[in-house]
Design an enzyme around this catalytic site. Structure first.
Site, PDB file in Angstrom:
ATOM      1  N   GLU A  63       4.334  -6.147   4.488  1.00 50.77           N
ATOM      2  CA  GLU A  63       4.163  -5.510   5.798  1.00 50.77           C
ATOM      3  C   GLU A  63       5.421  -5.715   6.654  1.00 50.77           C
ATOM      4  O   GLU A  63       6.098  -6.740   6.536  1.00 50.77           O
ATOM      5  CB  GLU A  63       2.948  -6.092   6.522  1.00 50.77           C
ATOM      6  CG  GLU A  63       1.607  -5.713   5.917  1.00 50.77           C
ATOM      7  CD  GLU A  63       1.261  -4.248   6.118  1.00 50.77           C
ATOM      8  OE1 GLU A  63       1.938  -3.563   6.910  1.00 50.77           O
ATOM      9  OE2 GLU A  63       0.310  -3.776   5.467  1.00 50.77           O
TER      10      GLU A  63
ATOM     11  N   HIS B  88       4.048   3.930  12.598  1.00 57.38           N
ATOM     12  CA  HIS B  88       2.997   4.831  13.090  1.00 57.38           C
ATOM     13  C   HIS B  88       3.506   5.787  14.169  1.00 57.38           C
ATOM     14  O   HIS B  88       2.707   6.529  14.750  1.00 57.38           O
ATOM     15  CB  HIS B  88       1.786   4.047  13.627  1.00 57.38           C
ATOM     16  CG  HIS B  88       1.055   3.269  12.572  1.00 57.38           C
ATOM     17  ND1 HIS B  88      -0.279   2.920  12.689  1.00 57.38           N
ATOM     18  CD2 HIS B  88       1.449   2.764  11.370  1.00 57.38           C
ATOM     19  CE1 HIS B  88      -0.653   2.242  11.605  1.00 57.38           C
ATOM     20  NE2 HIS B  88       0.393   2.134  10.799  1.00 57.38           N
TER      21      HIS B  88
ATOM     22  N   ASP C 142       6.417   1.354   7.068  1.00 60.85           N
ATOM     23  CA  ASP C 142       5.050   0.874   6.826  1.00 60.85           C
ATOM     24  C   ASP C 142       4.372   1.696   5.745  1.00 60.85           C
ATOM     25  O   ASP C 142       3.664   2.637   6.051  1.00 60.85           O
ATOM     26  CB  ASP C 142       4.256   0.925   8.127  1.00 60.85           C
ATOM     27  CG  ASP C 142       2.890   0.284   8.031  1.00 60.85           C
ATOM     28  OD1 ASP C 142       2.631  -0.434   7.051  1.00 60.85           O
ATOM     29  OD2 ASP C 142       2.076   0.504   8.940  1.00 60.85           O
TER      30      ASP C 142
ATOM     31  N   GLU D  45      -5.309   1.104   2.791  1.00 56.57           N
ATOM     32  CA  GLU D  45      -5.032   0.020   3.730  1.00 56.57           C
ATOM     33  C   GLU D  45      -5.064   0.512   5.165  1.00 56.57           C
ATOM     34  O   GLU D  45      -5.539  -0.181   6.057  1.00 56.57           O
ATOM     35  CB  GLU D  45      -3.663  -0.605   3.430  1.00 56.57           C
ATOM     36  CG  GLU D  45      -3.422  -1.948   4.114  1.00 56.57           C
ATOM     37  CD  GLU D  45      -2.836  -1.845   5.521  1.00 56.57           C
ATOM     38  OE1 GLU D  45      -2.806  -2.862   6.233  1.00 56.57           O
ATOM     39  OE2 GLU D  45      -2.405  -0.742   5.917  1.00 56.57           O
ATOM     40  N   GLU D  46      -4.577   1.727   5.392  1.00 54.86           N
ATOM     41  CA  GLU D  46      -4.422   2.229   6.750  1.00 54.86           C
ATOM     42  C   GLU D  46      -5.728   2.721   7.375  1.00 54.86           C
ATOM     43  O   GLU D  46      -5.823   2.811   8.592  1.00 54.86           O
ATOM     44  CB  GLU D  46      -3.394   3.366   6.778  1.00 54.86           C
ATOM     45  CG  GLU D  46      -1.971   2.938   6.453  1.00 54.86           C
ATOM     46  CD  GLU D  46      -1.337   2.099   7.555  1.00 54.86           C
ATOM     47  OE1 GLU D  46      -2.035   1.718   8.510  1.00 54.86           O
ATOM     48  OE2 GLU D  46      -0.136   1.807   7.442  1.00 54.86           O
TER      49      GLU D  46
ATOM     50  N   HIS E 208       0.830  -1.202   0.000  1.00 56.04           N
ATOM     51  CA  HIS E 208       0.000   0.000   0.000  1.00 56.04           C
ATOM     52  C   HIS E 208       0.866   1.253   0.000  1.00 56.04           C
ATOM     53  O   HIS E 208       1.950   1.290   0.588  1.00 56.04           O
ATOM     54  CB  HIS E 208      -0.969   0.006   1.189  1.00 56.04           C
ATOM     55  CG  HIS E 208      -0.319  -0.039   2.539  1.00 56.04           C
ATOM     56  ND1 HIS E 208       0.027   1.095   3.240  1.00 56.04           N
ATOM     57  CD2 HIS E 208       0.034  -1.078   3.337  1.00 56.04           C
ATOM     58  CE1 HIS E 208       0.551   0.756   4.406  1.00 56.04           C
ATOM     59  NE2 HIS E 208       0.576  -0.558   4.488  1.00 56.04           N
TER      60      HIS E 208
ATOM     61  N   ASP F 123      -0.569   4.287   0.888  1.00 55.68           N
ATOM     62  CA  ASP F 123      -1.103   5.235   1.874  1.00 55.68           C
ATOM     63  C   ASP F 123      -0.393   5.074   3.213  1.00 55.68           C
ATOM     64  O   ASP F 123       0.126   4.004   3.546  1.00 55.68           O
ATOM     65  CB  ASP F 123      -2.612   5.078   2.039  1.00 55.68           C
ATOM     66  CG  ASP F 123      -3.022   3.683   2.509  1.00 55.68           C
ATOM     67  OD1 ASP F 123      -2.434   2.692   2.021  1.00 55.68           O
ATOM     68  OD2 ASP F 123      -3.921   3.576   3.360  1.00 55.68           O
TER      69      ASP F 123
END
Length: 377
Positions: free
Chosen positions: A163, A349, A100, A134-135, A67, A69
């Site tokens: 991931e 994150h 990520d 995805e997030e 992903h 995003d």
């Protein structure tokens, strides 16, 4: 390979693609792949951009999934460098999405490019499934692409999801499955009234207390050789008006279960309903199934990535199923073997998210060797 991977990762990180925005990341990827003869198919759904690219027409179909995003940055003043500047400091690439998962996304793309350059007439098909959703909601991303492919009877044989799976050292963990996730939004009815006159009201908090005790202590299963036991956690509770003299009319309880393959979402729903009826509660419940559990048992894909990690780094990864959900749950619906492998997840994150540039280069080598193991053997 490291320089190519890091350069592409920086290009992607510099685009502030807060979910579900792609900010041109997939265009960068598509232009690179198209030059090598990949067939490019865009699959936009609502505010989400998805890319399905493939090279080859036969089986097996090996897909890389990822992903573009990212989650919001938080307070940018707390970052040691601007979160979308993609600066390298002491061998670490900093930026939102570095771990990520723009770093591993870049590694997968470069690995695919290098393999196709050396093997333009390779057997099988190499594909990339990339989404910008995805997030956040994860409603118009990978799941919609999977539904489209299944409707066309297209197959994915093996899928590598990039991931960040590694825990303490690169390659120490790969994910060969994930638990299911289901959330219950429960509303328990009472009768509002004055706290001094409880006989004229019905307190839903008091009524629900025995039910909550049973719900939170119930043993759903004991897990199995691949999964830990199913766990339930209450996430939110709300009732009342804020006043200390009003019995509330309703109690809201939100709870989530991360469940293994020993139970199903239907079993969970049925058991919760039985508990609610047993305690004679007036209720309304809304369920949200985020994903069912999936498991890739030892086989060609797991063997190929394990061998690639051993050859590149010299360690044998541990296959685990813990952690949250990922888009692998959608791809598993196609009957594909699905494994997740990527860099360390210790900063994802967070403020100052970063990834080792040495590790990014190794990721590229590992993905490339995985292709060799799957297609050249």
């Amino acid at each position: 390979m490291r320089e190519k991977v890091v350069s592409l990762a920086q290009d992607l990180i510099r685009r502030p693609s807060i979910s579900p925005n792609d900010e041109g990341c997939q265009q960068i990827i598509a232009e690179r792949l198209e030059k090598l003869g990949f067939q490019i198919e865009w699959m936009p759904f609502n505010d989400t951009l998805n890319l399905w690219a493939k090279h080859g027409t036969s089986e097996p179909v090996i897909a890389f999934a990822g992903h573009t995003d990212v989650v919001p940055t938080g307070d940018e003043n707390q970052w040691s460098s601007p979160p979308f500047s993609a600066e390298i400091i002491d061998g670490m690439l900093y930026g939102r999405g570095a771990a990520d998962m723009k770093g591993s996304l870049a590694a997968m793309i470069v690995a695919a490019e290098e393999y196709v350059k050396a093997n333009p007439n390779h057997k099988g098909t190499i594909a990339l499934l990339i989404t910008s959703d995805e997030e956040a909601a994860a409603k118009d991303g990978t799941i919609r692409v999977v539904e489209t492919l299944m409707a066309r009877d297209e197959k994915i044989t093996y899928c590598m999801v990039g991931e960040p799976s590694s825990a303490k050292n690169l390659g120490d963990v790969v994910k060969n499955g994930r638990r299911g996730s289901i959330t219950g939004n429960l509303y328990i009815k009472g009768i509002q009234g004055h706290v001094a006159y409880p006989h004229l009201a019905e307190n839903p908090i008091h009524k629900a207390a025995p039910f909550l005790q049973e719900l939170t202590t119930y043993q759903w299963d004991k897990g199995n050789e691949f999964f830990p036991p199913t766990s339930l956690q209450i996430a939110n509770i709300h009732a009342g008006t804020g006043s200390n003299n009003v019995i509330p009319a309703e109690l809201y309880i939100q709870f989530n279960l991360r469940y293994c393959t020993e139970v199903t979402d239907e079993i969970i729903k049925q058991k919760v309903a039985e508990m609610l009826e047993k305690h004679n509660l007036k209720y309304r419940i809304e369920w949200n199934l985020s994903g069912k559990p999936f498991l890739t048992k030892p086989g060609k894909l797991l063997d190929s990535i394990t061998s690639a990690i051993e050859e590149t780094i010299g360690i044998t990864p541990k296959a685990e199923t813990g952690g949250g959900t990922s888009d692998g749950r959608f791809i598993a619906l196609m009957g594909a073997e699905v494994v997740e492998f990527g860099p360390l997840n210790s900063t994802i994150h967070k403020v100052n998210e970063c990834v080792s540039i040495e590790d990014l280069g190794k990721c590229g080598e590992i993905y490339h060797k995985m292709l060799v193991n799957l297609l050249d053997s």
